[in-house]
Design a protein around this motif. Structure first.
Motif, PDB file in Angstrom:
ATOM      1  N   TRP A 167      -9.016  -8.783   0.571  1.00  0.00           N
ATOM      2  CA  TRP A 167      -8.545  -8.471  -0.776  1.00  0.00           C
ATOM      3  C   TRP A 167      -8.773  -9.619  -1.758  1.00  0.00           C
ATOM      4  CZ3 TRP A 167      -7.889  -3.539  -1.515  1.00  0.00           C
ATOM      5  CH2 TRP A 167      -7.514  -2.740  -0.426  1.00  0.00           C
ATOM      6  N   PRO A 168     -10.032  -9.920  -2.093  1.00  0.00           N
ATOM      7  CA  PRO A 168     -10.315 -11.002  -3.043  1.00  0.00           C
ATOM      8  C   PRO A 168      -9.699 -10.762  -4.414  1.00  0.00           C
ATOM      9  CG  PRO A 168     -12.280  -9.681  -2.623  1.00  0.00           C
ATOM     10  CD  PRO A 168     -11.269  -9.274  -1.610  1.00  0.00           C
ATOM     11  N   GLY A 169      -9.465  -9.492  -4.772  1.00  0.00           N
ATOM     12  CA  GLY A 169      -8.808  -9.181  -6.045  1.00  0.00           C
ATOM     13  C   GLY A 169      -7.303  -9.107  -5.934  1.00  0.00           C
ATOM     14  N   ASN A 170      -6.782  -9.414  -4.731  1.00  0.00           N
ATOM     15  CA  ASN A 170      -5.345  -9.493  -4.468  1.00  0.00           C
ATOM     16  C   ASN A 170      -4.609  -8.179  -4.729  1.00  0.00           C
ATOM     17  OD1 ASN A 170      -4.982 -12.380  -3.623  1.00  0.00           O
ATOM     18  ND2 ASN A 170      -6.070 -12.691  -5.566  1.00  0.00           N
ATOM     19  N   VAL A 171      -3.344  -8.256  -5.140  1.00  0.00           N
ATOM     20  CA  VAL A 171      -2.517  -7.054  -5.247  1.00  0.00           C
ATOM     21  C   VAL A 171      -3.109  -6.068  -6.242  1.00  0.00           C
ATOM     22  CG1 VAL A 171      -0.207  -6.173  -5.751  1.00  0.00           C
ATOM     23  CG2 VAL A 171      -0.467  -8.385  -4.627  1.00  0.00           C
ATOM     24  N   ARG A 172      -3.710  -6.573  -7.317  1.00  0.00           N
ATOM     25  CA  ARG A 172      -4.303  -5.685  -8.309  1.00  0.00           C
ATOM     26  C   ARG A 172      -5.416  -4.841  -7.692  1.00  0.00           C
ATOM     27  NH1 ARG A 172      -6.007  -9.211 -11.847  1.00  0.00           N
ATOM     28  NH2 ARG A 172      -4.224  -9.117 -13.253  1.00  0.00           N
ATOM     29  N   GLU A 173      -6.264  -5.450  -6.867  1.00  0.00           N
ATOM     30  CA  GLU A 173      -7.350  -4.708  -6.227  1.00  0.00           C
ATOM     31  C   GLU A 173      -6.790  -3.651  -5.283  1.00  0.00           C
ATOM     32  OE1 GLU A 173     -11.375  -5.456  -3.490  1.00  0.00           O
ATOM     33  OE2 GLU A 173      -9.900  -7.064  -3.744  1.00  0.00           O
ATOM     34  N   LEU A 174      -5.771  -4.004  -4.520  1.00  0.00           N
ATOM     35  CA  LEU A 174      -5.139  -3.038  -3.607  1.00  0.00           C
ATOM     36  C   LEU A 174      -4.554  -1.870  -4.389  1.00  0.00           C
ATOM     37  CD1 LEU A 174      -4.015  -2.164  -0.843  1.00  0.00           C
ATOM     38  CD2 LEU A 174      -2.054  -3.671  -1.262  1.00  0.00           C
ATOM     39  N   LYS A 175      -3.897  -2.169  -5.488  1.00  0.00           N
ATOM     40  CA  LYS A 175      -3.283  -1.130  -6.318  1.00  0.00           C
ATOM     41  C   LYS A 175      -4.328  -0.147  -6.841  1.00  0.00           C
ATOM     42  CE  LYS A 175      -0.690  -0.607 -10.652  1.00  0.00           C
ATOM     43  NZ  LYS A 175      -0.047  -1.339 -11.782  1.00  0.00           N
ATOM     44  N   TYR A 176      -5.432  -0.687  -7.382  1.00  0.00           N
ATOM     45  CA  TYR A 176      -6.470   0.180  -7.935  1.00  0.00           C
ATOM     46  C   TYR A 176      -7.139   1.012  -6.840  1.00  0.00           C
ATOM     47  CZ  TYR A 176      -6.234  -2.232 -12.459  1.00  0.00           C
ATOM     48  OH  TYR A 176      -5.822  -2.723 -13.675  1.00  0.00           O
ATOM     49  N   PHE A 177      -7.309   0.410  -5.649  1.00  0.00           N
ATOM     50  CA  PHE A 177      -7.958   1.170  -4.578  1.00  0.00           C
ATOM     51  C   PHE A 177      -7.076   2.323  -4.110  1.00  0.00           C
ATOM     52  CE2 PHE A 177      -8.657   2.076  -0.073  1.00  0.00           C
ATOM     53  CZ  PHE A 177      -9.947   2.568  -0.170  1.00  0.00           C
ATOM     54  N   ILE A 178      -5.770   2.085  -3.976  1.00  0.00           N
ATOM     55  CA  ILE A 178      -4.872   3.162  -3.548  1.00  0.00           C
ATOM     56  C   ILE A 178      -4.860   4.285  -4.582  1.00  0.00           C
ATOM     57  CG2 ILE A 178      -2.480   3.759  -3.042  1.00  0.00           C
ATOM     58  CD1 ILE A 178      -3.860   2.191  -0.819  1.00  0.00           C
ATOM     59  N   GLU A 179      -4.901   3.938  -5.867  1.00  0.00           N
ATOM     60  CA  GLU A 179      -4.947   4.992  -6.890  1.00  0.00           C
ATOM     61  C   GLU A 179      -6.239   5.794  -6.765  1.00  0.00           C
ATOM     62  OE1 GLU A 179      -4.373   5.747 -11.678  1.00  0.00           O
ATOM     63  OE2 GLU A 179      -4.971   3.751 -11.008  1.00  0.00           O
ATOM     64  N   ALA A 185       0.838  -1.208   0.000  1.00  0.00           N
ATOM     65  CA  ALA A 185       0.000   0.000   0.000  1.00  0.00           C
ATOM     66  C   ALA A 185       0.869   1.252   0.000  1.00  0.00           C
ATOM     67  CB  ALA A 185      -0.936  -0.011   1.200  1.00  0.00           C
ATOM     68  N   HIS A 186       1.929   1.244   0.805  1.00  0.00           N
ATOM     69  CA  HIS A 186       2.838   2.407   0.862  1.00  0.00           C
ATOM     70  C   HIS A 186       3.538   2.603  -0.478  1.00  0.00           C
ATOM     71  CE1 HIS A 186       5.590   5.354   2.527  1.00  0.00           C
ATOM     72  NE2 HIS A 186       6.592   4.672   1.991  1.00  0.00           N
ATOM     73  N   HIS A 187       3.958   1.498  -1.102  1.00  0.00           N
ATOM     74  CA  HIS A 187       4.615   1.592  -2.408  1.00  0.00           C
ATOM     75  C   HIS A 187       3.689   2.209  -3.445  1.00  0.00           C
ATOM     76  CE1 HIS A 187       6.852   0.433  -6.015  1.00  0.00           C
ATOM     77  NE2 HIS A 187       5.736  -0.112  -6.468  1.00  0.00           N
ATOM     78  N   PHE A 188       2.442   1.725  -3.510  1.00  0.00           N
ATOM     79  CA  PHE A 188       1.487   2.263  -4.481  1.00  0.00           C
ATOM     80  C   PHE A 188       1.125   3.713  -4.157  1.00  0.00           C
ATOM     81  CE2 PHE A 188       0.096  -2.381  -4.882  1.00  0.00           C
ATOM     82  CZ  PHE A 188       0.878  -2.579  -6.005  1.00  0.00           C
ATOM     83  N   LEU A 189       1.045   4.024  -2.860  1.00  0.00           N
ATOM     84  CA  LEU A 189       0.749   5.403  -2.462  1.00  0.00           C
ATOM     85  C   LEU A 189       1.815   6.353  -2.987  1.00  0.00           C
ATOM     86  CD1 LEU A 189      -0.996   7.357  -0.670  1.00  0.00           C
ATOM     87  CD2 LEU A 189       0.668   6.900   1.148  1.00  0.00           C
TER      88      LEU A 189
END
Length: 310
Positions: A207-219, A177-181
């Motif tokens: 996070w059922p969508g895994n890293v991709r879902e986390l990435k999109y949410f942080i954006e 999350a910090h990296h994507f932020l």
């Protein structure tokens, strides 16, 4: 993950077929690209194709190419297939479980003979490429159901690796999350930070969508948040599409009904997104925070028809 990266490094040194398993969004293409970049084929092309994103009637012509007059609508000069384009490099076949049985049989022949034949042609073209395949389904189970060829499965699983779901590596969530932020702050020229309570709240989600879902949410958070200090309550304010309804935010945003009615079901959200984007799959997928292949899979599961604009 450190051990998986070590295994991938070892695999990059061996010119053999790789089968990567893992849920959608765990980074299968990222690992495939990394294996290619560290291999002896790194100066050759890396060709990626999502077998679920192409209709079955187009998948074969895209993979194998075609000659002039092979079918109605074929270009006059014909077209090389993706296998030919991957010559001296690597072809990445994502969601290979979505191939129909006929395409599977043709892929098996390519693996065995290292040559392809364009649609409508009568001669073979030699190809020198490495195949990396990926799946988010249990191929052994599909074999028992008669949906996947056993002989192809054994040809693919020379080197294998399985990527863990994000919910099984929760200690990584804060770092990711910090990296994507930081990445999206630079990209969108924004200044904001996430508090400890905010990171803890993110780490508590499955996070059922895994890293991709986390990435999109942080954006999304970086783009739409007006606050400079992102706490747990701020995250709840902007997070109104969590899949686990027991953890839905208690704070009502402007996008939610004031009577606290339940959020629309996923199929309704997908249909609304398609309508809003005039059936443009790419735009609808981005609006929904998922990749195109996931959206195609959900369209199939919910039996949602795409209305074409004429």
């Amino acid at each position: 993950m450190i051990e998986i990266k070590r295994i991938a490094q070892e695999m990059s040194l061996i010119d053999a077929t790789v089968l990567i398993s893992g849920e959608s969004g765990t980074g299968k293409e990222l690992f495939a690209q990394s294996i290619h970049n560290e291999s002896q084929r790194k100066n050759g092309p890396f060709v990626a194709v999502n077998c679920a994103a192409l209709p079955q009637n187009l998948l074969e012509s895209e993979l194998f190419g075609y000659v002039e007059g092979a079918f109605t609508g074929a270009t006059k000069k014909g077209k090389p297939g993706l296998f030919e384009m991957a010559h001296t490099g690597t072809i990445f076949l994502d969601e290979i479980s979505e191939m129909d049985k006929y395409a599977q049989s043709r892929l098996l022949r390519v693996l065995q003979e290292k040559q392809v034949m364009r649609l409508g042609d009568d001669k073979y073209i030699p190809v020198d490429m490495r195949i990396i395949a990926a799946t988010n389904k249990n191929l052994a189970g599909l074999i028992k159901e008669g949906q996947f060829r056993q002989d192809l499965f054994y040809r693919l699983k020379v080197l294998t690796m399985t990527l863990p779901a994000l919910r099984n590596r929760k200690n990584d969530i804060q770092y990711l999350a910090h990296h994507f932020l930081e990445y999206y702050k630079r990209r969108h020229f924004k200044q904001l930070d996430i508090s400890d309570s905010g990171y803890n709240y993110l780490s508590g989600y499955s996070w059922p969508g895994n890293v991709r879902e986390l990435k999109y949410f942080i954006e999304r958070l970086v783009v739409i948040a007006s606050e400079k200090w992102i706490t747990e309550d701020v995250i709840k304010k902007y997070w109104h599409d969590r899949e686990d309804e027991t953890e839905l935010p208690s704070i009502v945003s402007d996008d939610l009904p004031v009577d606290n009615a339940p959020l629309p079901s996923e199929d309704k959200r997908i249909a609304d997104a398609l309508a809003q984007c005039h059936s443009n799959i790419t735009r609808a997928a981005k609006l929904l925070g998922m990749d195109r292949s996931t959206l195609y899979r959900k369209l199939k599961a919910y039996k949602i028809e795409i209305k074409k604009a004429y």
